[in-house]
Structure formats: C-alpha cells, structure tokens
Design a protein around this motif. Structure first.
Motif, PDB file in Angstrom:
ATOM      1  N   LYS A 120       0.828  -1.206   0.000  1.00 20.81           N
ATOM      2  CA  LYS A 120       0.000   0.000   0.000  1.00 20.81           C
ATOM      3  C   LYS A 120       0.869   1.266   0.000  1.00 20.81           C
ATOM      4  O   LYS A 120       0.559   2.255  -0.661  1.00 20.81           O
ATOM      5  N   GLY A 121       1.944   1.211   0.764  1.00 19.46           N
ATOM      6  CA  GLY A 121       2.878   2.332   0.830  1.00 19.46           C
ATOM      7  C   GLY A 121       3.582   2.555  -0.495  1.00 19.46           C
ATOM      8  O   GLY A 121       3.769   3.694  -0.931  1.00 19.46           O
ATOM      9  N   ILE A 122       3.965   1.476  -1.126  1.00 23.97           N
ATOM     10  CA  ILE A 122       4.633   1.586  -2.431  1.00 23.97           C
ATOM     11  C   ILE A 122       3.690   2.226  -3.447  1.00 23.97           C
ATOM     12  O   ILE A 122       4.070   3.150  -4.169  1.00 23.97           O
ATOM     13  N   ALA A 123       2.453   1.766  -3.449  1.00 26.59           N
ATOM     14  CA  ALA A 123       1.470   2.315  -4.384  1.00 26.59           C
ATOM     15  C   ALA A 123       1.245   3.803  -4.129  1.00 26.59           C
ATOM     16  O   ALA A 123       1.197   4.607  -5.062  1.00 26.59           O
ATOM     17  N   ALA A 124       1.138   4.168  -2.860  1.00 28.59           N
ATOM     18  CA  ALA A 124       0.900   5.568  -2.511  1.00 28.59           C
ATOM     19  C   ALA A 124       2.080   6.436  -2.926  1.00 28.59           C
ATOM     20  O   ALA A 124       1.905   7.539  -3.452  1.00 28.59           O
ATOM     21  N   PHE A 125       3.267   5.927  -2.711  1.00 25.02           N
ATOM     22  CA  PHE A 125       4.466   6.678  -3.086  1.00 25.02           C
ATOM     23  C   PHE A 125       4.490   6.911  -4.588  1.00 25.02           C
ATOM     24  O   PHE A 125       4.725   8.028  -5.061  1.00 25.02           O
ATOM     25  N   GLU A 126       4.215   5.860  -5.327  1.00 24.67           N
ATOM     26  CA  GLU A 126       4.252   5.976  -6.789  1.00 24.67           C
ATOM     27  C   GLU A 126       3.176   6.931  -7.300  1.00 24.67           C
ATOM     28  O   GLU A 126       3.409   7.714  -8.219  1.00 24.67           O
ATOM     29  N   GLN A 127       2.021   6.858  -6.670  1.00 23.76           N
ATOM     30  CA  GLN A 127       0.944   7.775  -7.058  1.00 23.76           C
ATOM     31  C   GLN A 127       1.346   9.218  -6.766  1.00 23.76           C
ATOM     32  O   GLN A 127       1.132  10.118  -7.580  1.00 23.76           O
ATOM     33  N   TYR A 128       1.935   9.418  -5.604  1.00 23.25           N
ATOM     34  CA  TYR A 128       2.367  10.765  -5.209  1.00 23.25           C
ATOM     35  C   TYR A 128       3.367  11.334  -6.203  1.00 23.25           C
ATOM     36  O   TYR A 128       3.234  12.476  -6.652  1.00 23.25           O
ATOM     37  N   VAL A 129       4.358  10.533  -6.538  1.00 27.10           N
ATOM     38  CA  VAL A 129       5.389  10.991  -7.473  1.00 27.10           C
ATOM     39  C   VAL A 129       4.736  11.388  -8.795  1.00 27.10           C
ATOM     40  O   VAL A 129       5.069  12.410  -9.394  1.00 27.10           O
ATOM     41  N   ASN A 130       3.777  10.599  -9.194  1.00 29.63           N
ATOM     42  CA  ASN A 130       3.081  10.883 -10.441  1.00 29.63           C
ATOM     43  C   ASN A 130       2.265  12.179 -10.367  1.00 29.63           C
ATOM     44  O   ASN A 130       2.338  13.015 -11.257  1.00 29.63           O
ATOM     45  N   ASP A 131       1.523  12.311  -9.288  1.00 29.06           N
ATOM     46  CA  ASP A 131       0.694  13.507  -9.111  1.00 29.06           C
ATOM     47  C   ASP A 131       1.552  14.766  -9.064  1.00 29.06           C
ATOM     48  O   ASP A 131       1.171  15.831  -9.551  1.00 29.06           O
ATOM     49  N   LEU A 132       2.683  14.632  -8.454  1.00 29.02           N
ATOM     50  CA  LEU A 132       3.557  15.788  -8.267  1.00 29.02           C
ATOM     51  C   LEU A 132       4.071  16.333  -9.594  1.00 29.02           C
ATOM     52  O   LEU A 132       4.353  17.531  -9.709  1.00 29.02           O
ATOM     53  N   LYS A 133       4.172  15.482 -10.559  1.00 27.41           N
ATOM     54  CA  LYS A 133       4.723  15.907 -11.848  1.00 27.41           C
ATOM     55  C   LYS A 133       3.983  17.094 -12.457  1.00 27.41           C
ATOM     56  O   LYS A 133       4.586  17.970 -13.059  1.00 27.41           O
ATOM     57  N   GLN A 134       2.667  17.109 -12.256  1.00 29.41           N
ATOM     58  CA  GLN A 134       1.877  18.227 -12.779  1.00 29.41           C
ATOM     59  C   GLN A 134       2.366  19.558 -12.230  1.00 29.41           C
ATOM     60  O   GLN A 134       2.270  20.578 -12.875  1.00 29.41           O
ATOM     61  N   TYR A 135       2.827  19.496 -11.005  1.00 28.83           N
ATOM     62  CA  TYR A 135       3.250  20.727 -10.339  1.00 28.83           C
ATOM     63  C   TYR A 135       4.647  21.153 -10.795  1.00 28.83           C
ATOM     64  O   TYR A 135       4.997  22.311 -10.717  1.00 28.83           O
ATOM     65  N   LEU A 136       5.409  20.186 -11.246  1.00 27.58           N
ATOM     66  CA  LEU A 136       6.808  20.492 -11.569  1.00 27.58           C
ATOM     67  C   LEU A 136       7.029  20.831 -13.032  1.00 27.58           C
ATOM     68  O   LEU A 136       7.794  21.723 -13.354  1.00 27.58           O
ATOM     69  N   ASN A 137       6.336  20.080 -13.910  1.00 29.95           N
ATOM     70  CA  ASN A 137       6.445  20.385 -15.345  1.00 29.95           C
ATOM     71  C   ASN A 137       5.466  21.486 -15.664  1.00 29.95           C
ATOM     72  O   ASN A 137       4.347  21.225 -16.054  1.00 29.95           O
ATOM     73  N   HIS A 138       5.893  22.675 -15.469  1.00 28.54           N
ATOM     74  CA  HIS A 138       4.999  23.812 -15.629  1.00 28.54           C
ATOM     75  C   HIS A 138       4.687  24.060 -17.094  1.00 28.54           C
ATOM     76  O   HIS A 138       5.221  24.973 -17.712  1.00 28.54           O
ATOM     77  N   ASN A 139       3.794  23.253 -17.652  1.00 26.47           N
ATOM     78  CA  ASN A 139       3.331  23.545 -19.009  1.00 26.47           C
ATOM     79  C   ASN A 139       2.011  24.279 -18.953  1.00 26.47           C
ATOM     80  O   ASN A 139       1.113  23.899 -18.217  1.00 26.47           O
ATOM     81  N   PRO A 140       1.896  25.320 -19.747  1.00 26.46           N
ATOM     82  CA  PRO A 140       0.624  26.054 -19.797  1.00 26.46           C
ATOM     83  C   PRO A 140      -0.405  25.150 -20.468  1.00 26.46           C
ATOM     84  O   PRO A 140      -0.082  24.041 -20.876  1.00 26.46           O
ATOM     85  N   SER A 141      -1.637  25.588 -20.550  1.00 23.26           N
ATOM     86  CA  SER A 141      -2.660  24.748 -21.208  1.00 23.26           C
ATOM     87  C   SER A 141      -3.882  25.573 -21.582  1.00 23.26           C
ATOM     88  O   SER A 141      -4.249  26.492 -20.904  1.00 23.26           O
ATOM     89  N   LEU A 184       2.628  30.289 -12.631  1.00 28.59           N
ATOM     90  CA  LEU A 184       3.309  31.544 -12.961  1.00 28.59           C
ATOM     91  C   LEU A 184       4.609  31.317 -13.727  1.00 28.59           C
ATOM     92  O   LEU A 184       5.063  32.188 -14.455  1.00 28.59           O
ATOM     93  N   MET A 185       5.192  30.126 -13.549  1.00 32.49           N
ATOM     94  CA  MET A 185       6.408  29.812 -14.286  1.00 32.49           C
ATOM     95  C   MET A 185       6.185  29.872 -15.792  1.00 32.49           C
ATOM     96  O   MET A 185       7.100  30.148 -16.555  1.00 32.49           O
ATOM     97  N   SER A 186       4.961  29.600 -16.211  1.00 36.99           N
ATOM     98  CA  SER A 186       4.731  29.536 -17.654  1.00 36.99           C
ATOM     99  C   SER A 186       3.827  30.654 -18.166  1.00 36.99           C
ATOM    100  O   SER A 186       3.376  30.622 -19.301  1.00 36.99           O
ATOM    101  N   LEU A 187       3.575  31.624 -17.309  1.00 35.02           N
ATOM    102  CA  LEU A 187       2.675  32.713 -17.690  1.00 35.02           C
ATOM    103  C   LEU A 187       3.346  34.072 -17.476  1.00 35.02           C
ATOM    104  O   LEU A 187       4.036  34.254 -16.467  1.00 35.02           O
TER     105      LEU A 187
END
Lengths: 97, 97
Positions: free
Chosen positions: A76-97, B21-24
DNA sequence: TAATTTTGGTTTATAAAATAAACTACTTTA
DNA sequence: TAAAGTAGTTTATTTTATAAACCAAAATTA
C-alpha cells in the motif's frame, strides 16, 4: 487541473523516510534518524503516522537489552508513493494549457 | 543526504501557483483561484506569503470599479522554483546509497 | 427602487501539522 | 556510583492551512 497531493506524503520527513524505504528491505529507527537528519521525537511521530495509514509496518523488539524499531514499506505504501510521485509531476512540469 | 526543501514552495497551493506563474507572463487572482480550485481566502493568504518572500509581485489595481489583482513571478521566484524542483529529485528517485 | 446576490477580494478564527522540548527506562563508561 | 549515552515516547509549542466572517461595490431581481 492540479491533483490533490497525498498529505501524508507531502511532508518532508515522511517523504524522505518513504523514499529510503522504497529501496530498502527494511530500516532501523536509528538508521532513518541519521539518514534524514531528524530528531528522534519528530521521527517517532511521523513513523507512527505512516504506520497508522499502513504505508509502513513497525516491528518493535529488542536487540540485547536495547529497544529496536524496524520499519518496512508495505505494498500500500509503495502504491501511494508511486501515485504521489506521479501527481507531483503536474506541479513540476509547468506547461501552460 | 536529503536537502532541506524550501518550505515556502513545499505547500500544495503555493507550489501550484508558482507552477502556473512559471509559464505565464502574469495571472489574475480569479484565474489562479479557478485553476487551483482554491478558496479566495486561502489564495489571498498564500499569495501574500509568496509576495513577502519576493517570489512574486502583486499589482493591485481596478478594472472599471472592481478590484483587480495581477501576479507575476520574479527572477528570485524562478530561481527558487528551479532549486526546489532540483532538491525534490533526491526524494523521488529513491536510489539507495 | 429597495432588497438580494454576485464579484473580488481581505481579515480573523479555528483546526491540523510539524517540530521541539521534556521525559522514561535502561545501559555503559568514568 | 554518578554522569552520560542509547533508543525511543509523550507532551507542549509553533507554524500552516483552511474555513468562516466580513467589506465595498456592482449587478440582478422582485
């Protein structure tokens, strides 16, 4: 747009502990304390929280006469960690949309 | 081993705002509120913190008769964000050592 | 046109977290 | 045998995040 980040993992010390446990069979309290440069008190509290969520299991025994706490990550911990890492990507790859 | 994560950025809403803001060029309060699904109160507080650290600048004017808050990231903010992303990698790429 | 709702926020109060400090129990060392 | 160290736990304090209440003006509705 931004996914909710698992609050249990989005905390420095707990994330560091989980990160370590991801690559270790098991780890002792003192090992985690040293690797994370945390205080025993803080570590104790955070380990309990992770254990309560069943992200890790704590085994409390003795080595000779001294207490020995051993930690292991759960599936369960492994799954949560992997999910977290994945979710976090949205915050780090600052692509506009 | 684990670098200290900038506490100003290691908070969900502030990180989301900085990511946007990084991308705007700039973003309005209401735009950020919608994109981050936050309440106005929470956003207001967190924007003030980012502004106080000079990670962003807030321009408060009026559009017609209604208040208009516009946000921009600063060079200092860009540097902090990039540093944070970098520091975070240690926590995510769980390699033993 | 007077009351109500909406917009665009700020300020204050409350709840939840993280951290630090104090403490326990036992062991080792001087 | 007194002092210091180990391996933690518990309690208290501080910091954060969140929610609720509030403000001023504009737009909507009755």
């Amino acid at each position: 747009m931004f996914k909710e980040l698992d609050p249990l993992l989005h905390a420095q010390l707990r994330l560091a502990v989980m990160s370590l446990l991801m690559s270790l069979e098991s780890a002792e309290f003192t090992f985690l304390k040293e690797k994370t440069s945390s205080t025993a008190g803080n570590l104790s509290v955070q380990l309990d929280k992770l254990a309560e969520a069943e992200y890790i299991v704590l085994e409390k025994t003795f080595r000779g006469k001294k207490p020995l706490t051993t930690c292991r990550i759960t599936p369960k911990g492994i799954a949560a960690f992997e999910q977290y890492v994945n979710d976090l990507k949205q915050y780090l790859n600052h692509n506009p949309s």
